[in-house]
Design a protein around this motif. Structure first.
Motif, PDB file in Angstrom:
ATOM      1  N   ALA A 294       0.827  -1.203   0.000  1.00  0.00           N
ATOM      2  CA  ALA A 294       0.000   0.000   0.000  1.00  0.00           C
ATOM      3  C   ALA A 294       0.864   1.257   0.000  1.00  0.00           C
ATOM      4  O   ALA A 294       0.548   2.236  -0.684  1.00  0.00           O
ATOM      5  CB  ALA A 294      -0.941   0.002   1.193  1.00  0.00           C
ATOM      6  N   VAL A 298       0.652   3.984  -3.038  1.00  0.00           N
ATOM      7  CA  VAL A 298       0.357   5.399  -2.789  1.00  0.00           C
ATOM      8  C   VAL A 298       1.477   6.270  -3.353  1.00  0.00           C
ATOM      9  O   VAL A 298       1.233   7.253  -4.063  1.00  0.00           O
ATOM     10  CB  VAL A 298       0.164   5.669  -1.287  1.00  0.00           C
ATOM     11  N   TRP A 338      -2.504  10.154   2.818  1.00  0.00           N
ATOM     12  CA  TRP A 338      -3.330   9.777   1.679  1.00  0.00           C
ATOM     13  C   TRP A 338      -4.047   8.496   2.030  1.00  0.00           C
ATOM     14  O   TRP A 338      -3.450   7.422   2.081  1.00  0.00           O
ATOM     15  CB  TRP A 338      -2.472   9.620   0.423  1.00  0.00           C
ATOM     16  N   ARG A 340      -6.791   5.463   1.681  1.00  0.00           N
ATOM     17  CA  ARG A 340      -7.544   4.685   0.699  1.00  0.00           C
ATOM     18  C   ARG A 340      -9.041   4.826   0.980  1.00  0.00           C
ATOM     19  O   ARG A 340      -9.464   4.767   2.137  1.00  0.00           O
ATOM     20  CB  ARG A 340      -7.110   3.226   0.755  1.00  0.00           C
ATOM     21  N   LYS A 342     -13.392   5.026  -0.835  1.00  0.00           N
ATOM     22  CA  LYS A 342     -14.402   4.629  -1.815  1.00  0.00           C
ATOM     23  C   LYS A 342     -15.188   5.854  -2.258  1.00  0.00           C
ATOM     24  O   LYS A 342     -15.673   6.629  -1.432  1.00  0.00           O
ATOM     25  CB  LYS A 342     -15.357   3.595  -1.210  1.00  0.00           C
ATOM     26  N   TYR A 355     -11.639   4.032   4.089  1.00  0.00           N
ATOM     27  CA  TYR A 355     -11.704   2.749   4.795  1.00  0.00           C
ATOM     28  C   TYR A 355     -11.094   2.917   6.182  1.00  0.00           C
ATOM     29  O   TYR A 355     -10.152   3.680   6.392  1.00  0.00           O
ATOM     30  CB  TYR A 355     -10.978   1.674   3.997  1.00  0.00           C
ATOM     31  N   GLN A 358      -6.258   1.540   7.619  1.00  0.00           N
ATOM     32  CA  GLN A 358      -5.325   2.116   6.663  1.00  0.00           C
ATOM     33  C   GLN A 358      -3.923   1.523   6.808  1.00  0.00           C
ATOM     34  O   GLN A 358      -2.942   2.123   6.357  1.00  0.00           O
ATOM     35  CB  GLN A 358      -5.264   3.638   6.850  1.00  0.00           C
ATOM     36  N   SER A 360      -0.557  -0.063   6.129  1.00  0.00           N
ATOM     37  CA  SER A 360       0.133   0.020   4.844  1.00  0.00           C
ATOM     38  C   SER A 360       0.456  -1.334   4.233  1.00  0.00           C
ATOM     39  O   SER A 360       0.938  -1.395   3.099  1.00  0.00           O
ATOM     40  CB  SER A 360       1.442   0.811   5.002  1.00  0.00           C
ATOM     41  N   PHE A 366      -6.601  -1.866  -0.711  1.00  0.00           N
ATOM     42  CA  PHE A 366      -6.319  -1.157  -1.956  1.00  0.00           C
ATOM     43  C   PHE A 366      -7.121  -1.735  -3.116  1.00  0.00           C
ATOM     44  O   PHE A 366      -7.545  -1.028  -4.025  1.00  0.00           O
ATOM     45  CB  PHE A 366      -4.832  -1.203  -2.291  1.00  0.00           C
ATOM     46  N   SER A 369     -10.429  -0.030  -3.214  1.00  0.00           N
ATOM     47  CA  SER A 369     -10.416   1.433  -3.197  1.00  0.00           C
ATOM     48  C   SER A 369     -10.438   1.971  -4.619  1.00  0.00           C
ATOM     49  O   SER A 369      -9.878   1.370  -5.535  1.00  0.00           O
ATOM     50  CB  SER A 369      -9.150   1.947  -2.495  1.00  0.00           C
ATOM     51  N   LEU A 372      -7.916   8.090  -3.383  1.00  0.00           N
ATOM     52  CA  LEU A 372      -7.122   8.427  -2.209  1.00  0.00           C
ATOM     53  C   LEU A 372      -7.617   9.763  -1.681  1.00  0.00           C
ATOM     54  O   LEU A 372      -7.826  10.709  -2.448  1.00  0.00           O
ATOM     55  CB  LEU A 372      -5.632   8.525  -2.562  1.00  0.00           C
ATOM     56  N   LEU A 393      -8.593   6.960  -8.567  1.00  0.00           N
ATOM     57  CA  LEU A 393      -7.655   5.966  -9.073  1.00  0.00           C
ATOM     58  C   LEU A 393      -8.240   5.312 -10.321  1.00  0.00           C
ATOM     59  O   LEU A 393      -9.434   5.026 -10.382  1.00  0.00           O
ATOM     60  CB  LEU A 393      -7.399   4.893  -8.008  1.00  0.00           C
TER      61      LEU A 393
END
Length: 396
Positions: A294, A298, A338, A340, A342, A355, A358, A360, A366, A369, A372, A393
């Motif tokens: 993740a 990012v 940053w 992730r 929806k 979400y 988070q 990483s 991800f 998602s 960001l 994204l």
């Protein structure tokens, strides 16, 4: 090491990237490439006034009544005579409007009577596509820096182009490091994981227009990492993992052995703090991404994508949009975050929900998602309903 703000870090990276040379390619092979020239029309489109419907070409000044049928105009085969008072020509969609005519009566509104046709009054210009209604000769239709997609390809083809000039694709070498990484379908040991970062990054970078090569995962041995970096034939070498300063993080040391001159040593971003960038002794650029997928993804959006775009002469800055927050968020910490998230679209409004987890390392988050959510360093708490900044994204 000084933590640079995201925007400053990106600016320092982009300052080292020059657009690559120009090359001509056939139009059919230009999808995904970035234009390096203007595309202008070689003639009007359409080059003649054309019918927008199947029906009858008439003179509006004649009013309603019977017309003598004097011929036919079809696409690619126009009526070459001139229509005079009391005459009509059978016409089909896309066909040239005969000389003397200024309107089309659709076939449903007309009735044929032998060699004549009865038509109602038609207003001048009715169901007619004027010459040059789409674009005019010499009009610039596409600008340098745009990426060719199927619609832009169609426009260039309509303009009479068989080839276009584009920027060379940047060559990007991806190198993942770490004793814990194995590639499927190999069986991982009890303390190993599958390499999920490099395959995804390779797909991302290829989708952004680069030529990608992937080295096999490199073990945590300094000489092996140096050799992988030394032999990578690329404009940009991207490493995944080993970017931090732990005992087993050897990427920086290996880069320094090859003359790495840092432009960015670390970034005040969450996730992705260990990200670095510099120039190797032989002039190749080097971007070090964190190992957690993740974090890598990012930072790929923040830095790698802009670099790849800059090489191609495309707009490098990430394009964010305003979005309405669906839930309360607490105050942010000292690093730009940053998250992730929806996106949803309701009654013309873009809404966003981050979400909750988070972490990483979570690839699963991800995978669902599609944006960001940007939070500035030290940003205060925000309530649901407030507008925040979002980076959509691409999930194509």
């Amino acid at each position: 090491m000084k933590l640079l703000p995201v925007d400053e870090a990106r600016a320092r990276m982009l300052a080292e990237i020059a657009a690559l040379p120009v090359e001509p390619v056939p139009l059919a092979a230009s999808i995904g490439r970035v234009l390096a020239e203007e595309v202008a029309a070689v003639r009007d489109q359409p080059p003649f006034a054309a019918s927008a419907m199947d029906g009858w070409a008439v003179r509006s000044a004649d009013g309603e009544g019977l017309r003598a049928i004097v011929g036919e105009s079809a696409a690619g085969h126009g009526y070459e005579g001139e229509v005079t008072a009391g005459q009509a020509v059978r016409i089909f969609t896309g066909a040239a409007l005969p000389a003397g005519c200024d309107a089309v009566v659709i076939q449903e509104d007309a009735s044929r009577e032998g060699e004549q046709v009865r038509v109602p009054q038609a207003a001048a210009g009715r169901h007619v596509r004027p010459a040059g209604g789409d674009f005019r000769k010499g009009q610039v239709l596409l600008q340098p820096g745009v990426r060719i997609d199927p619609w832009r390809l169609s426009l260039a083809a309509s303009a009479g182009r068989a080839q276009v000039k584009v920027r060379r694709r940047p060559r990007v070498a991806l190198i993942s490091t770490g004793e814990e990484i194995v590639e499927a379908p190999a069986n991982p040991g009890p303390f190993q994981i599958y390499d999920s970062g490099a395959p995804a990054l390779a797909a991302m970078v290829a989708g952004w227009g680069a030529e990608v090569t992937r080295a096999k995962p490199v073990r945590d041995q300094l000489e092996a990492v140096i050799e992988a970096l030394r032999t990578a034939e690329a404009d940009l070498v991207v490493t995944v993992g080993g970017a931090s300063v732990g005992d087993h993080d050897l990427v920086r040391t290996a880069g320094e052995a090859l003359g790495l001159d840092y432009r960015v040593q670390s970034v005040a971003v969450r996730p992705g703090k260990p990200t670095f960038f510099g120039v190797l002794g032989d002039g190749r650029r080097m971007l070090g991404l964190p190992g957690n997928p993740a974090s890598a993804f990012v930072c790929a959006e923040m830095f790698l994508r802009p670099i790849v775009n800059a090489y191609q002469g495309a707009e490098p800055q990430p394009a964010t949009v305003p979005a309405t927050l669906d839930e309360d968020l607490p105050a942010n910490g000292p690093r730009e975050h940053w998250m992730r998230a929806k996106l949803t679209y309701e009654a013309g409004e873009v809404r966003i929900r981050p979400y909750r987890d988070q972490d990483s390392s979570l690839v699963s988050v991800f995978a669902v998602s599609d944006a960001l959510l940007r939070r500035a360093p030290g940003a205060p708490a925000v309530a649901a309903g407030e507008v925040v900044e979002a980076l959509p994204l691409s999930r194509a």
